[in-house]
Design a protein around this motif. Structure first.
Motif, PDB file in Angstrom:
ATOM      1  N   ARG A   1       0.825  -1.201   0.000  1.00 54.31           N
ATOM      2  CA  ARG A   1       0.000   0.000   0.000  1.00 54.31           C
ATOM      3  C   ARG A   1       0.866   1.260   0.000  1.00 54.31           C
ATOM      4  O   ARG A   1       0.610   2.208  -0.733  1.00 54.31           O
ATOM      5  CB  ARG A   1      -0.955   0.008   1.198  1.00 54.31           C
ATOM      6  CG  ARG A   1      -2.091   1.019   1.024  1.00 54.31           C
ATOM      7  CD  ARG A   1      -2.551   1.585   2.336  1.00 54.31           C
ATOM      8  NE  ARG A   1      -1.509   2.125   3.152  1.00 54.31           N
ATOM      9  CZ  ARG A   1      -0.929   3.324   2.969  1.00 54.31           C
ATOM     10  NH1 ARG A   1      -1.278   4.096   1.984  1.00 54.31           N
ATOM     11  NH2 ARG A   1       0.011   3.739   3.791  1.00 54.31           N
ATOM     12  N   ALA A   2       1.937   1.259   0.789  1.00 53.05           N
ATOM     13  CA  ALA A   2       2.837   2.417   0.847  1.00 53.05           C
ATOM     14  C   ALA A   2       3.554   2.618  -0.494  1.00 53.05           C
ATOM     15  O   ALA A   2       3.714   3.758  -0.955  1.00 53.05           O
ATOM     16  CB  ALA A   2       3.845   2.256   1.973  1.00 53.05           C
ATOM     17  N   ALA A   3       3.978   1.523  -1.117  1.00 53.08           N
ATOM     18  CA  ALA A   3       4.640   1.634  -2.422  1.00 53.08           C
ATOM     19  C   ALA A   3       3.660   2.154  -3.468  1.00 53.08           C
ATOM     20  O   ALA A   3       4.027   2.990  -4.316  1.00 53.08           O
ATOM     21  CB  ALA A   3       5.201   0.278  -2.844  1.00 53.08           C
ATOM     22  N   LEU A   4       2.431   1.704  -3.409  1.00 53.12           N
ATOM     23  CA  LEU A   4       1.420   2.193  -4.349  1.00 53.12           C
ATOM     24  C   LEU A   4       1.183   3.683  -4.149  1.00 53.12           C
ATOM     25  O   LEU A   4       1.129   4.449  -5.118  1.00 53.12           O
ATOM     26  CB  LEU A   4       0.115   1.410  -4.179  1.00 53.12           C
ATOM     27  CG  LEU A   4      -1.037   1.830  -5.090  1.00 53.12           C
ATOM     28  CD1 LEU A   4      -0.667   1.702  -6.567  1.00 53.12           C
ATOM     29  CD2 LEU A   4      -2.274   0.984  -4.767  1.00 53.12           C
ATOM     30  N   ALA A   5       1.065   4.114  -2.903  1.00 53.32           N
ATOM     31  CA  ALA A   5       0.872   5.542  -2.624  1.00 53.32           C
ATOM     32  C   ALA A   5       2.050   6.357  -3.153  1.00 53.32           C
ATOM     33  O   ALA A   5       1.858   7.412  -3.767  1.00 53.32           O
ATOM     34  CB  ALA A   5       0.687   5.771  -1.123  1.00 53.32           C
ATOM     35  N   ALA A   6       3.264   5.867  -2.945  1.00 50.68           N
ATOM     36  CA  ALA A   6       4.453   6.585  -3.425  1.00 50.68           C
ATOM     37  C   ALA A   6       4.489   6.640  -4.943  1.00 50.68           C
ATOM     38  O   ALA A   6       4.819   7.678  -5.533  1.00 50.68           O
ATOM     39  CB  ALA A   6       5.722   5.917  -2.888  1.00 50.68           C
ATOM     40  N   ALA A   7       4.147   5.545  -5.583  1.00 51.82           N
ATOM     41  CA  ALA A   7       4.150   5.514  -7.052  1.00 51.82           C
ATOM     42  C   ALA A   7       3.088   6.442  -7.627  1.00 51.82           C
ATOM     43  O   ALA A   7       3.331   7.132  -8.627  1.00 51.82           O
ATOM     44  CB  ALA A   7       3.936   4.085  -7.544  1.00 51.82           C
ATOM     45  N   LEU A   8       1.917   6.473  -7.003  1.00 47.81           N
ATOM     46  CA  LEU A   8       0.854   7.363  -7.481  1.00 47.81           C
ATOM     47  C   LEU A   8       1.248   8.827  -7.324  1.00 47.81           C
ATOM     48  O   LEU A   8       0.864   9.669  -8.133  1.00 47.81           O
ATOM     49  CB  LEU A   8      -0.453   7.087  -6.736  1.00 47.81           C
ATOM     50  CG  LEU A   8      -1.136   5.760  -7.046  1.00 47.81           C
ATOM     51  CD1 LEU A   8      -2.301   5.537  -6.096  1.00 47.81           C
ATOM     52  CD2 LEU A   8      -1.591   5.684  -8.494  1.00 47.81           C
ATOM     53  N   ALA A   9       2.017   9.131  -6.293  1.00 50.41           N
ATOM     54  CA  ALA A   9       2.430  10.517  -6.039  1.00 50.41           C
ATOM     55  C   ALA A   9       3.580  10.948  -6.946  1.00 50.41           C
ATOM     56  O   ALA A   9       3.827  12.148  -7.101  1.00 50.41           O
ATOM     57  CB  ALA A   9       2.839  10.673  -4.572  1.00 50.41           C
TER      58      ALA A   9
ATOM     59  N   ASP B   1       5.025 -11.169  -4.521  1.00 51.42           N
ATOM     60  CA  ASP B   1       6.196 -11.181  -5.405  1.00 51.42           C
ATOM     61  C   ASP B   1       5.899 -10.463  -6.720  1.00 51.42           C
ATOM     62  O   ASP B   1       6.776  -9.787  -7.269  1.00 51.42           O
ATOM     63  CB  ASP B   1       6.649 -12.618  -5.682  1.00 51.42           C
ATOM     64  CG  ASP B   1       7.315 -13.273  -4.478  1.00 51.42           C
ATOM     65  OD1 ASP B   1       7.657 -12.555  -3.502  1.00 51.42           O
ATOM     66  OD2 ASP B   1       7.484 -14.513  -4.498  1.00 51.42           O
ATOM     67  N   ALA B   2       4.667 -10.596  -7.224  1.00 53.93           N
ATOM     68  CA  ALA B   2       4.283  -9.894  -8.461  1.00 53.93           C
ATOM     69  C   ALA B   2       4.348  -8.380  -8.262  1.00 53.93           C
ATOM     70  O   ALA B   2       4.745  -7.641  -9.172  1.00 53.93           O
ATOM     71  CB  ALA B   2       2.889 -10.324  -8.907  1.00 53.93           C
ATOM     72  N   VAL B   3       3.970  -7.913  -7.082  1.00 51.01           N
ATOM     73  CA  VAL B   3       4.080  -6.481  -6.771  1.00 51.01           C
ATOM     74  C   VAL B   3       5.555  -6.071  -6.832  1.00 51.01           C
ATOM     75  O   VAL B   3       5.902  -5.060  -7.452  1.00 51.01           O
ATOM     76  CB  VAL B   3       3.482  -6.151  -5.385  1.00 51.01           C
ATOM     77  CG1 VAL B   3       3.756  -4.709  -4.985  1.00 51.01           C
ATOM     78  CG2 VAL B   3       1.983  -6.429  -5.369  1.00 51.01           C
ATOM     79  N   GLY B   4       6.421  -6.857  -6.238  1.00 46.91           N
ATOM     80  CA  GLY B   4       7.851  -6.556  -6.243  1.00 46.91           C
ATOM     81  C   GLY B   4       8.440  -6.532  -7.647  1.00 46.91           C
ATOM     82  O   GLY B   4       9.269  -5.673  -7.965  1.00 46.91           O
ATOM     83  N   ARG B   5       8.006  -7.460  -8.488  1.00 45.73           N
ATOM     84  CA  ARG B   5       8.525  -7.501  -9.861  1.00 45.73           C
ATOM     85  C   ARG B   5       8.060  -6.307 -10.691  1.00 45.73           C
ATOM     86  O   ARG B   5       8.733  -5.912 -11.636  1.00 45.73           O
ATOM     87  CB  ARG B   5       8.106  -8.801 -10.546  1.00 45.73           C
ATOM     88  CG  ARG B   5       8.834 -10.028 -10.039  1.00 45.73           C
ATOM     89  CD  ARG B   5       8.553 -11.248 -10.897  1.00 45.73           C
ATOM     90  NE  ARG B   5       7.142 -11.558 -11.041  1.00 45.73           N
ATOM     91  CZ  ARG B   5       6.429 -12.305 -10.196  1.00 45.73           C
ATOM     92  NH1 ARG B   5       7.001 -12.817  -9.122  1.00 45.73           N
ATOM     93  NH2 ARG B   5       5.158 -12.543 -10.426  1.00 45.73           N
ATOM     94  N   ALA B   6       6.928  -5.727 -10.349  1.00 46.81           N
ATOM     95  CA  ALA B   6       6.369  -4.613 -11.117  1.00 46.81           C
ATOM     96  C   ALA B   6       6.764  -3.244 -10.575  1.00 46.81           C
ATOM     97  O   ALA B   6       6.356  -2.221 -11.132  1.00 46.81           O
ATOM     98  CB  ALA B   6       4.835  -4.736 -11.158  1.00 46.81           C
TER      99      ALA B   6
ATOM    100  N   ILE C   1      10.997   3.175  -6.371  1.00 45.44           N
ATOM    101  CA  ILE C   1       9.969   2.861  -5.362  1.00 45.44           C
ATOM    102  C   ILE C   1      10.422   1.612  -4.624  1.00 45.44           C
ATOM    103  O   ILE C   1      10.840   0.631  -5.229  1.00 45.44           O
ATOM    104  CB  ILE C   1       8.587   2.625  -6.011  1.00 45.44           C
ATOM    105  CG1 ILE C   1       8.108   3.866  -6.767  1.00 45.44           C
ATOM    106  CG2 ILE C   1       7.560   2.197  -4.961  1.00 45.44           C
ATOM    107  CD1 ILE C   1       7.835   5.073  -5.894  1.00 45.44           C
ATOM    108  N   GLU C   2      10.353   1.664  -3.305  1.00 50.37           N
ATOM    109  CA  GLU C   2      10.764   0.527  -2.482  1.00 50.37           C
ATOM    110  C   GLU C   2       9.547  -0.187  -1.914  1.00 50.37           C
ATOM    111  O   GLU C   2       8.520   0.431  -1.653  1.00 50.37           O
ATOM    112  CB  GLU C   2      11.652   1.008  -1.338  1.00 50.37           C
ATOM    113  CG  GLU C   2      12.964   1.593  -1.802  1.00 50.37           C
ATOM    114  CD  GLU C   2      13.826   2.035  -0.646  1.00 50.37           C
ATOM    115  OE1 GLU C   2      13.678   1.480   0.471  1.00 50.37           O
ATOM    116  OE2 GLU C   2      14.648   2.927  -0.845  1.00 50.37           O
TER     117      GLU C   2
END
Length: 188
Positions: A22-30, A164-169, A174-175
């Motif tokens: 969720r934190a990585a998604l928020a960072a990527a969206l920002a 793992d799919a989240v990590g690969r994408a 973004i961490e």
């Protein structure tokens, strides 16, 4: 490690993974990523969040079902906490299903739904933590944890594959790490 420790560790791992995704998604969206980079990551993160939040909601509903009859009728504080938890789970179910619907939507709608879910998380879920850990200490053994956790080999494999799919994408820069959260020392 005994079965109880294993179950609680798996639940804890899933909660940490959810926080990281969720934190990585928020960072990527920002950030200012091109759609070709952001959209596959958002889809992977949304798939993971849909799976894991549904699990958490199911687990917490089962906690309520187990604990409700065990709490004395005179304990209005704990009954109120469980009632508020049930209301929060209803809100969470609506929010995550909205994100799930967006997986079949065009990229712009998916990204909007991801942003909406993140805002819901910040506005509702972060503010509505439920202190039920003391009830686990009083009423839970391995049988209750087994019943409420829904941890089995299939769920562990599916959670790992989706995470793992989240990590690969992940977009460059973004961490995937848990932001942490306030927790009871006995937090599963």
């Amino acid at each position: 490690m005994n079965e109880l420790e294993f179950i609680r560790q798996q639940v804890s791992t899933e909660r940490a993974h959810m926080g990281a995704a969720r934190a990585a998604l928020a960072a990527a969206l920002a950030a200012d990523y091109p759609l070709a980079v952001l959209e596959p990551f958002a889809r992977a993160a949304a798939r993971y969040l849909l799976f894991v939040v549904r699990r958490f909601n199911r687990q917490d509903l089962e906690h309520c079902a187990i604990l409700q009859p065990l709490i004395p009728a005179t304990d209005s504080r704990d009954h109120k906490t469980l009632a508020d938890l049930a209301e929060t789970l209803w809100l969470s179910s609506r929010a995550i299903e909205g994100l799930g619907v967006s997986l079949e939507s065009p990229p712009a709608d998916l990204l909007g739904a991801c942003g909406t879910y993140n805002q819901f998380y910040v506005d509702v879920l972060v503010r509505r933590r439920h202190a039920i850990y003391h009830l686990f200490a009083q009423h839970y053994g391995v049988a209750e944890w087994r019943r409420a956790s829904f941890v089995d080999a299939d769920s562990i494999l599916e959670e790992r594959e989706l995470f793992d799919a989240v990590g690969r994408a992940l977009p460059t820069g973004i961490e995937l790490r848990s932001p942490g959260r306030p927790a009871d020392a006995k937090d599963p």
